[in-house]
Write an enzyme that holds these catalytic residues in place. Structure first.
Site, PDB file in Angstrom:
ATOM      1  N   LYS A  55     -22.156   4.196 -73.899  1.00 49.39           N
ATOM      2  CA  LYS A  55     -21.069   4.314 -74.550  1.00 49.39           C
ATOM      3  C   LYS A  55     -20.712   5.698 -74.689  1.00 49.39           C
ATOM      4  CE  LYS A  55     -19.301   3.445 -79.246  1.00 49.39           C
ATOM      5  NZ  LYS A  55     -19.646   4.287 -80.662  1.00 49.39           N
TER       6      LYS A  55
ATOM      7  N   HIS B 153     -26.381   5.234 -89.149  1.00 45.58           N
ATOM      8  CA  HIS B 153     -27.124   4.149 -88.592  1.00 45.58           C
ATOM      9  C   HIS B 153     -28.255   4.205 -87.904  1.00 45.58           C
ATOM     10  CE1 HIS B 153     -24.944   5.725 -85.161  1.00 45.58           C
ATOM     11  NE2 HIS B 153     -25.633   4.750 -84.321  1.00 45.58           N
TER      12      HIS B 153
ATOM     13  N   ASP C 263     -30.304   2.755 -84.222  1.00 45.28           N
ATOM     14  CA  ASP C 263     -29.983   1.999 -82.879  1.00 45.28           C
ATOM     15  C   ASP C 263     -30.774   1.030 -82.761  1.00 45.28           C
ATOM     16  OD1 ASP C 263     -28.249   3.925 -82.558  1.00 45.28           O
ATOM     17  OD2 ASP C 263     -29.320   4.926 -81.081  1.00 45.28           O
TER      18      ASP C 263
ATOM     19  N   HIS D  65     -29.083   8.258 -88.219  1.00 41.52           N
ATOM     20  CA  HIS D  65     -28.300   9.353 -87.353  1.00 41.52           C
ATOM     21  C   HIS D  65     -26.976   9.003 -87.861  1.00 41.52           C
ATOM     22  CE1 HIS D  65     -28.896   6.609 -84.384  1.00 41.52           C
ATOM     23  NE2 HIS D  65     -27.807   7.151 -83.910  1.00 41.52           N
TER      24      HIS D  65
END
Length: 332
Positions: free
Chosen positions: A191, A210, A212, A266
């Site tokens: 991304k 969030h 990962d 993060h």
């Protein structure tokens, strides 16, 4: 533009800890710093383990990827985002129909529907035989070639990191990588995040807080700050370390390690003065083929399993849509 549209303004609670990314890096300079690990250094396994268990994130140097390749990747990504909007929209994704690969702007998954201050391009980059080149940018002309080359290089770094983490847990060096799909089935999704200059960075987020879902996430950037990680109940701004990659521990490794490794919370800050571009490569197990559970060697009477078994697809559904983890997974 001197003010941002209201749909980008974060909640009052979030705004208490937001600020311009450059200012936040200056403020963080006196406090604890994300560890920097030399992969060719003595004591590398111990240093990686300390970072993975205490922080869930680290900068790695001497990772083995050629600096010229990294610079070519940065230039190709920048040239794509510099294209006119109508050119980029030829590669638009369509979340509503399940077409997640391509170019887009992300609506945050929250009840207030706030937008994040970013555009992005998302696509599978490895294994090569599973890649759909038809959705990759044709402009700039070297985008495909340089991205393929980078994907192979970062796949090698991933193997090295999995081996180090396995050894640190006292396991065979191939243990973690084989558990999440090995060379054949582990997927690398890239991304590219493009964060424009923001006139009011104290009100907005590039990416909201969030963890990962991946096993590991590798992040390369254009030496403009923005990453913040949550450590000891505080947000810590990541400094820019030359010639490094940032590595995040994701949910998948937290599950496999039975909580020894920390999936790092993060978020991405923005700033007034410079565009930030980052390349995030998510190392993901196949969605249905493998059942994720704590490795048997790490489950004891004193340390029982902290996570019920689930496929990667079920983990995503549980995390994003709050769907329960099915009670019985043995037959999958």
């Amino acid at each position: 533009m001197s003010t941002i549209p209201t749909e980008y303004v974060r909640t009052e609670e979030e705004r208490l800890s937001l600020g311009d990314a450059f200012e936040e890096v200056k403020k963080a300079a006196e406090g604890p710093q994300i560890p920097v690990v030399d992969l060719e250094g003595e004591g590398c396994v111990e240093e990686v383990m300390r970072a993975a268990t205490e922080w869930g994130v680290m900068h790695i140097v001497n990772h083995g990827i050629d600096g010229g390749l990294i610079e070519r990747l940065r230039m190709a990504g920048k040239r794509f985002f510099d294209l006119p909007i109508e050119e980029k929209e030829k590669y638009a994704n369509d979340q509503s129909s399940g077409k997640i690969q391509g170019y887009g702007s992300k609506l945050a998954n929250n009840t207030s529907g706030q937008l994040e201050w970013e555009d992005y391009f998302f696509h599978l980059v490895f294994p090569e035989e599973k890649v759909d080149l038809s959705i990759w940018p044709k402009d700039p002309a070297d985008y495909v070639e340089v991205t393929k080359e980078f994907a192979k290089a970062i796949r090698g770094v991933a193997t090295n990191m999995f081996r180090i983490l396995s050894l640190g847990l006292g396991l065979d060096p191939d243990r973690i990588e084989l558990e999440i799909g090995g060379m054949e089935d582990l997927l690398l999704q890239m991304k590219i995040n493009y964060y424009p200059k923001c006139p009011q960075p104290e009100l907005a987020l590039g990416v909201e807080a969030h963890t990962d879902v991946s096993s590991l996430t590798f992040i390369l950037h254009n030496m403009v700050p923005g990453l913040q990680v949550h450590h000891d109940d505080k947000w810590v701004a990541a400094k820019c370390v030359p010639d490094s990659l940032i590595v995040h521990i994701g949910d998948t490794l937290e599950i496999l390690s039975n909580g020894r490794f920390k999936s790092v919370l993060h978020r991405g800050l923005v700033n007034k003065d410079k565009v930030r571009i980052s390349w995030a490569v998510f190392c993901e197990p196949p969605k249905e083929k493998i059942v994720l559970r704590p490795l048997r060697e790490l489950v004891t009477e004193a340390a029982p399993a902290k996570f019920p078994p689930r496929t990667f697809a079920q983990h995503i559904q549980h995390k994003v849509f709050k769907k329960p983890i099915p009670a019985e997974q043995e037959g999958v």
